[in-house]
Design an enzyme around this catalytic site. Structure first.
Site, PDB file in Angstrom:
ATOM      1  N   TYR A  18      20.616  43.394  58.300  1.00  0.00           N
ATOM      2  CA  TYR A  18      21.098  43.211  56.930  1.00  0.00           C
ATOM      3  C   TYR A  18      22.534  42.697  56.963  1.00  0.00           C
ATOM      4  CZ  TYR A  18      17.216  46.093  55.160  1.00  0.00           C
ATOM      5  OH  TYR A  18      15.981  46.586  54.835  1.00  0.00           O
TER       6      TYR A  18
ATOM      7  N   SER B  43      13.920  47.427  62.820  1.00  0.00           N
ATOM      8  CA  SER B  43      14.798  47.415  61.659  1.00  0.00           C
ATOM      9  C   SER B  43      16.198  47.923  62.008  1.00  0.00           C
ATOM     10  CB  SER B  43      14.197  48.295  60.555  1.00  0.00           C
ATOM     11  OG  SER B  43      15.108  48.491  59.501  1.00  0.00           O
TER      12      SER B  43
ATOM     13  N   LYS C 156      14.808  36.027  56.230  1.00  0.00           N
ATOM     14  CA  LYS C 156      13.727  36.771  55.558  1.00  0.00           C
ATOM     15  C   LYS C 156      14.113  37.087  54.107  1.00  0.00           C
ATOM     16  CE  LYS C 156      10.787  40.877  56.075  1.00  0.00           C
ATOM     17  NZ  LYS C 156      11.015  41.520  54.770  1.00  0.00           N
TER      18      LYS C 156
ATOM     19  N   HIS D 297      10.105  41.296  49.746  1.00  0.00           N
ATOM     20  CA  HIS D 297      10.445  42.618  50.269  1.00  0.00           C
ATOM     21  C   HIS D 297       9.347  43.637  49.944  1.00  0.00           C
ATOM     22  CE1 HIS D 297      14.163  44.293  52.198  1.00  0.00           C
ATOM     23  NE2 HIS D 297      13.507  45.424  52.002  1.00  0.00           N
TER      24      HIS D 297
ATOM     25  N   THR E 178      17.703  39.559  56.995  1.00  0.00           N
ATOM     26  CA  THR E 178      17.180  39.856  55.665  1.00  0.00           C
ATOM     27  C   THR E 178      18.246  39.588  54.616  1.00  0.00           C
ATOM     28  OG1 THR E 178      15.639  41.508  56.526  1.00  0.00           O
ATOM     29  CG2 THR E 178      16.196  41.649  54.190  1.00  0.00           C
TER      30      THR E 178
END
Length: 382
Positions: free
Chosen positions: A129, A106, A255, A279, A155
């Site tokens: 992100y 992440s 995603k 999520h 994401t």
């Protein structure tokens, strides 16, 4: 305690972690309707039991984005995972490698790309992100390339963070300053094994990938979440994929797709894959579970890009259900977070062994011998 399932790992994690960390893993947004639906709808999927089939030789292997996997499972990106066990992402990537499946780091991991790459012997995936600071994103992508990451998971379902009431109640968010720090310190003190192993021996707690861009004087998780909230990009649009593609040449996986029209858009713009995901029920509460959203999306784009899925997967049987609904691979999120928190690297390895064994049982009893044979024909006709 004896561990026989992912649910057992969840209970072990609850006993070991400070409340603010367990609730962060375990919780969803608002009334947690979607969180519950993810599990309930997937478990409600009925399969056809077949008999007198030769299932003496099962093949769980598959290929995703040019990578051969021992089974169609990927460890999903989990924020702050490195706080669940000492340098947790390092432990998880090693367990994933031994099992022959990808690990996804992440953006908001405790361990940095460089640190995880130092613990890994094979390429792993990276999740990003959309952040307002394009310089930050450009730097993160360059570091992912330098770390030889083999796929990028972008994401897109978090232009703003969902309202997660559990995190407010535990002081992880919404309680800045001394009061919040004291409340979390007290929760940590109530878990002495965690406090010693992670709280003290697991330092530094620097959130390695974003630490260089945090404001000077940032000192705790509440400051980090405040910064993150200010820097999510609410104006994110499909045109931003051009920016990502200009900085990243490897497989690009989008995603957070829940709608067939969005899936078609991703295919039109050249994404290599999508993850059908809400999520983990942590964003917009009340949306469809992944199990319900997945089949229409597969019908819309399944022959144009690789469709992965996550949400509510708590067993190898659930993995088979997702594959039967049309997913090419399944991302495990909470399952590995619970296992890491409960038993560290050994726990993640054990969890993956359980998933593999449960998949073998499900395949044997539905009469399929390979991953390619798992499709909607094994779903019960109701």
């Amino acid at each position: 305690m004896i561990i026989a399932s992912v649910d057992d790992f969840r209970e072990a994690a609850r006993r070991r972690l400070p409340k603010f960390l367990f609730e962060y893993i375990d919780g969803g947004s608002f009334a947690e309707i979607t969180l519950a639906r993810n599990v309930e709808d997937l478990r409600a999927i009925a399969l056809r039991q077949r008999v007198l089939r030769d299932v003496s030789a099962l093949d769980l292997s598959t290929e995703l984005f040019g990578q051969k996997l021992a089974m169609p499972v990927v460890l999903a990106p989990i924020g702050l995972a490195g706080l669940n066990a000492r340098r947790g992402e390092r432990q998880a990537v090693r367990a994933a490698e031994r099992a022959g499946v990808p690990f996804t780091l992440s953006t908001v991991a405790a361990c940095s790309l460089k640190e995880v790459a130092g613990a890994a012997s094979k390429p792993f995936w990276f999740q990003l992100y959309m952040i307002r600071d394009r310089g930050f994103m450009r730097d993160m992508l360059a570091r992912a390339v330098a770390a030889k990451c083999s796929a990028l998971v972008f994401t897109v379902d978090m232009p703003v963070a969902g309202s997660r009431y559990r995190d407010w109640r535990t002081g992880l968010t919404g309680m800045p300053g001394f009061k919040g720090a004291l409340w979390r310190l007290w929760q940590g003190a109530m878990r002495p094994r965690w406090a010693w192993d992670v709280g003290l021996c697991g330092r530094p707690h620097s959130l390695g990938n974003v630490a260089p861009v945090l404001p000077q004087g940032t000192s705790g998780v509440e400051d980090f979440f405040a910064w993150l909230g200010r820097n999510f990009e609410p104006s994110i649009a499909w045109r931003d994929l051009d920016f990502i593609r200009s900085e990243w040449n490897g497989p690009l996986i989008i995603k957070g797709v829940l709608d067939p029209d969005d899936a078609r858009e991703a295919a039109e713009l050249g994404a290599d894959g999508i993850v059908v995901s809400n999520h983990g029920g942590r964003q917009l509460d009340g949306v469809l579970s992944t199990a319900r959203a997945l089949p229409p999306i597969v019908d819309a784009v399944g022959d144009r890009l690789t469709v992965l899925a996550d949400g509510g997967v708590r067993s190898g049987l659930d993995v088979v259900r997702m594959l039967a609904l049309g997913a090419r691979g399944v991302m495990l999120g909470r399952a590995w977070a619970y296992a890491l928190a409960a038993r560290g690297e050994a726990g993640v390895s054990h969890m993956l062994q359980l998933i593999e064994w449960e998949m073998r049982v499900a395949m044997s009893l539905t009469g399929v011998r390979s991953i390619a044979e798992i499709d909607r024909t094994i779903l019960a006709r109701t």
